[in-house]
Design a protein around this motif. Structure first.
Motif, PDB file in Angstrom:
ATOM      1  N   GLU A 134       0.839  -1.205   0.000  1.00 34.81           N
ATOM      2  CA  GLU A 134       0.000   0.000   0.000  1.00 34.81           C
ATOM      3  C   GLU A 134       0.871   1.252   0.000  1.00 34.81           C
ATOM      4  O   GLU A 134       0.613   2.211  -0.732  1.00 34.81           O
ATOM      5  CB  GLU A 134      -0.927  -0.020   1.218  1.00 34.81           C
ATOM      6  CG  GLU A 134      -1.968  -1.123   1.171  1.00 34.81           C
ATOM      7  CD  GLU A 134      -2.923  -1.106   2.351  1.00 34.81           C
ATOM      8  OE1 GLU A 134      -3.916  -1.847   2.316  1.00 34.81           O
ATOM      9  OE2 GLU A 134      -2.664  -0.349   3.330  1.00 34.81           O
ATOM     10  N   GLY A 169      -4.764   1.762   6.718  1.00 34.91           N
ATOM     11  CA  GLY A 169      -5.985   2.040   7.475  1.00 34.91           C
ATOM     12  C   GLY A 169      -5.831   1.816   8.966  1.00 34.91           C
ATOM     13  O   GLY A 169      -6.068   2.729   9.774  1.00 34.91           O
ATOM     14  N   LYS A 224      -3.356   7.830  -0.627  1.00 31.48           N
ATOM     15  CA  LYS A 224      -3.189   7.246   0.712  1.00 31.48           C
ATOM     16  C   LYS A 224      -4.536   7.150   1.422  1.00 31.48           C
ATOM     17  O   LYS A 224      -4.883   6.111   2.005  1.00 31.48           O
ATOM     18  CB  LYS A 224      -2.227   8.112   1.529  1.00 31.48           C
ATOM     19  CG  LYS A 224      -2.131   7.742   3.005  1.00 31.48           C
ATOM     20  CD  LYS A 224      -1.417   8.825   3.790  1.00 31.48           C
ATOM     21  CE  LYS A 224      -1.569   8.587   5.290  1.00 31.48           C
ATOM     22  NZ  LYS A 224      -0.999   9.692   6.092  1.00 31.48           N
ATOM     23  N   ASP A 225      -5.316   8.224   1.373  1.00 30.75           N
ATOM     24  CA  ASP A 225      -6.613   8.245   2.058  1.00 30.75           C
ATOM     25  C   ASP A 225      -7.583   7.238   1.447  1.00 30.75           C
ATOM     26  O   ASP A 225      -8.357   6.585   2.162  1.00 30.75           O
ATOM     27  CB  ASP A 225      -7.218   9.649   2.004  1.00 30.75           C
ATOM     28  CG  ASP A 225      -6.449  10.650   2.855  1.00 30.75           C
ATOM     29  OD1 ASP A 225      -5.656  10.224   3.714  1.00 30.75           O
ATOM     30  OD2 ASP A 225      -6.628  11.874   2.647  1.00 30.75           O
ATOM     31  N   ALA A 226      -7.548   7.099   0.126  1.00 31.08           N
ATOM     32  CA  ALA A 226      -8.445   6.157  -0.552  1.00 31.08           C
ATOM     33  C   ALA A 226      -8.097   4.719  -0.184  1.00 31.08           C
ATOM     34  O   ALA A 226      -8.981   3.872   0.002  1.00 31.08           O
ATOM     35  CB  ALA A 226      -8.373   6.360  -2.060  1.00 31.08           C
ATOM     36  N   ALA A 234      -6.547   3.851   2.652  1.00 32.87           N
ATOM     37  CA  ALA A 234      -6.849   3.715   4.085  1.00 32.87           C
ATOM     38  C   ALA A 234      -8.326   3.444   4.330  1.00 32.87           C
ATOM     39  O   ALA A 234      -8.685   2.648   5.207  1.00 32.87           O
ATOM     40  CB  ALA A 234      -6.409   4.970   4.831  1.00 32.87           C
ATOM     41  N   SER A 235      -9.180   4.078   3.553  1.00 29.11           N
ATOM     42  CA  SER A 235     -10.632   3.937   3.747  1.00 29.11           C
ATOM     43  C   SER A 235     -11.184   2.665   3.117  1.00 29.11           C
ATOM     44  O   SER A 235     -12.332   2.294   3.370  1.00 29.11           O
ATOM     45  CB  SER A 235     -11.358   5.137   3.153  1.00 29.11           C
ATOM     46  OG  SER A 235     -11.258   5.124   1.729  1.00 29.11           O
ATOM     47  N   GLY A 236     -10.381   2.011   2.282  1.00 27.85           N
ATOM     48  CA  GLY A 236     -10.860   0.835   1.573  1.00 27.85           C
ATOM     49  C   GLY A 236     -11.539   1.158   0.261  1.00 27.85           C
ATOM     50  O   GLY A 236     -12.010   0.258  -0.447  1.00 27.85           O
ATOM     51  N   GLU A 237     -11.581   2.441  -0.080  1.00 26.03           N
ATOM     52  CA  GLU A 237     -12.206   2.860  -1.335  1.00 26.03           C
ATOM     53  C   GLU A 237     -11.420   2.351  -2.541  1.00 26.03           C
ATOM     54  O   GLU A 237     -11.987   2.086  -3.604  1.00 26.03           O
ATOM     55  CB  GLU A 237     -12.286   4.392  -1.367  1.00 26.03           C
ATOM     56  CG  GLU A 237     -12.820   4.992  -2.647  1.00 26.03           C
ATOM     57  CD  GLU A 237     -12.691   6.507  -2.668  1.00 26.03           C
ATOM     58  OE1 GLU A 237     -12.854   7.084  -3.764  1.00 26.03           O
ATOM     59  OE2 GLU A 237     -12.423   7.110  -1.600  1.00 26.03           O
ATOM     60  N   TYR A 238     -10.104   2.210  -2.380  1.00 25.89           N
ATOM     61  CA  TYR A 238      -9.246   1.802  -3.490  1.00 25.89           C
ATOM     62  C   TYR A 238      -8.270   0.733  -3.034  1.00 25.89           C
ATOM     63  O   TYR A 238      -7.739   0.794  -1.919  1.00 25.89           O
ATOM     64  CB  TYR A 238      -8.472   3.008  -4.031  1.00 25.89           C
ATOM     65  CG  TYR A 238      -7.452   2.658  -5.088  1.00 25.89           C
ATOM     66  CD1 TYR A 238      -7.850   2.320  -6.377  1.00 25.89           C
ATOM     67  CD2 TYR A 238      -6.090   2.631  -4.788  1.00 25.89           C
ATOM     68  CE1 TYR A 238      -6.910   1.960  -7.350  1.00 25.89           C
ATOM     69  CE2 TYR A 238      -5.150   2.290  -5.745  1.00 25.89           C
ATOM     70  CZ  TYR A 238      -5.563   1.951  -7.029  1.00 25.89           C
ATOM     71  OH  TYR A 238      -4.638   1.598  -7.976  1.00 25.89           O
ATOM     72  N   HIS A 239      -8.054  -0.262  -3.896  1.00 25.56           N
ATOM     73  CA  HIS A 239      -7.060  -1.306  -3.642  1.00 25.56           C
ATOM     74  C   HIS A 239      -5.953  -1.160  -4.675  1.00 25.56           C
ATOM     75  O   HIS A 239      -6.213  -1.028  -5.872  1.00 25.56           O
ATOM     76  CB  HIS A 239      -7.704  -2.684  -3.773  1.00 25.56           C
ATOM     77  CG  HIS A 239      -6.848  -3.809  -3.269  1.00 25.56           C
ATOM     78  ND1 HIS A 239      -5.686  -4.217  -3.904  1.00 25.56           N
ATOM     79  CD2 HIS A 239      -6.975  -4.618  -2.177  1.00 25.56           C
ATOM     80  CE1 HIS A 239      -5.145  -5.217  -3.234  1.00 25.56           C
ATOM     81  NE2 HIS A 239      -5.900  -5.487  -2.191  1.00 25.56           N
TER      82      HIS A 239
END
Length: 358
Positions: A134, A282, A307-309, A311-316
């Motif tokens: 990540e 995350g 990074k934020d995406a 962390a939130s699980g919005e993006y892998h």
């Protein structure tokens, strides 16, 4: 009669004192390190985790370490010595300690073991690792923007899935922002050897790389880049901020302290069970070091949004469409890689040049 009562009372009191003393005996927690605590990277951060355990538990815990333990069969002796010394919980902190940890654990069923970055467990052996890939996605994004030569160098330690995942993730995200980017990879076959790491960095710079990433543990690549001038680097495992703002422009930071505290608490409570933990940005096990002012503001913003995406699980980081190096299909549009494939990853993605050594 009175004498017998007095003796019995004295014996009971002695047993009580002994029991109280035993109850107050500190839990002994051991750490086996592959490098020196002062490596500035991987082992340094595990040492910070150990210090956090001491600070959190105080006299309730005693910690011991063994540093510079070679991977492989020789590690078994070091782990055995620690178990014999009375350790209740032992963290073995390098991939090559996996089989030795399992072997020692069989001989000491009452000792709890935790192995970092491995995959073999037992009733008294748990495993833990961080989703370093990540952080590599964030690094790759920055690197793809920063390179002027379109050549990014990568110092790999050993060709194991953890390292291959990182290379793939960094490449995918560098390529997204810079279609012309190329990766050049040098395998150092070591986790920590400043001379080899510096030589690898210099060789990559000679091949035209103006950005260098690493999956080795020392700050030697940063020093080599600083000497060369005009080369960007990223801290590995630790912030390595002494080289900021240039050449080090950001870093991946491993944060082991919360995990070490939680697992020590479980031993104290008698609730410890073998587990398999793989956490990332995350949950806070992977941190992104401060992005320096050498990085343009818009690139920094893009990296932090990624990074934020994540962390939130919005993006892998491994989201299709993606092909394997040979051009065969791997992930369809929008499809996300499963953990099983990532854990055993033994292939490069399409676009990376070079073979993975056996």
């Amino acid at each position: 009669m009175h004498l017998l009562k007095t003796l019995a009372a004295s014996a009971a009191l002695a047993v009580g004192f002994a029991g109280a003393a035993a109850a107050q005996d500190p839990v002994k927690v051991g750490f086996i390190y592959v490098g020196p605590v002062g490596d500035g990277g991987w082992t340094y951060e595990h040492e910070q985790g150990r210090l956090a355990v001491e600070a959190h538990f105080g006299d309730a815990v005693e910690t011991v370490i063994q540093e510079n333990v070679p991977e492989g069969a020789n590690a078994e002796a070091a782990i055995t010595r620690m178990a014999v010394s009375g350790a209740d919980l032992i963290f073995t902190t390098s991939f090559g300690f996996m089989d030795p940890t399992i072997a020692v654990a069989e001989k000491f069923p009452d000792v709890k073991f935790e192995h970092a970055t491995g995959y073999k467990t037992a009733d008294n052996v748990g495993v833990y690792s961080a989703r370093f890939y990540e952080g590599r996605a964030v690094q790759g994004t920055i690197a793809g923007h920063l390179t002027q030569s379109n050549i990014i160098g990568y110092i790999g330690s050993f060709p194991i899935p953890e390292v291959i995942r990182g290379i793939n993730s960094a490449y995918i995200h560098a390529k997204k922002v810079n279609p012309d980017v190329q990766f050049k990879i040098i395998w150092a076959y070591t986790w920590f050897d400043p001379t080899k790491e510096a030589d690898a960095a210099k060789a990559l710079i000679d091949q035209g790389a103006d950005v260098i990433l690493q999956h080795t543990d020392s700050t030697a690549p940063q020093a080599a880049a600083q000497e060369a001038g005009g080369v960007y680097t990223f801290g590995q495992a630790s912030d390595m901020s002494e080289y900021a703002p240039m050449p080090r422009v950001s870093s991946i930071i491993d944060n082991w302290a919360p995990y070490y505290i939680a697992r020590t608490q479980a031993v104290i409570d008698g609730t410890w069970e073998s587990d398999n933990t793989w956490d990332g940005i995350g949950p806070g096990m992977v941190g992104i070091g401060e992005i320096s002012d050498a990085v343009p503001a818009e690139v920094k913003a893009e990296a932090l949004a990624l990074k934020d995406a994540i962390a939130s699980g919005e993006y892998h980081p491994f989201t299709g469409p993606l092909n394997r190096q040979d051009g065969s299909a791997w992930l369809a549009e929008g499809e996300v890689a499963d953990d099983g494939t990532l854990v055993g990853m033994d292939f490069f993605v399409e676009g990376i040049v070079g073979e993975i050594p056996n």
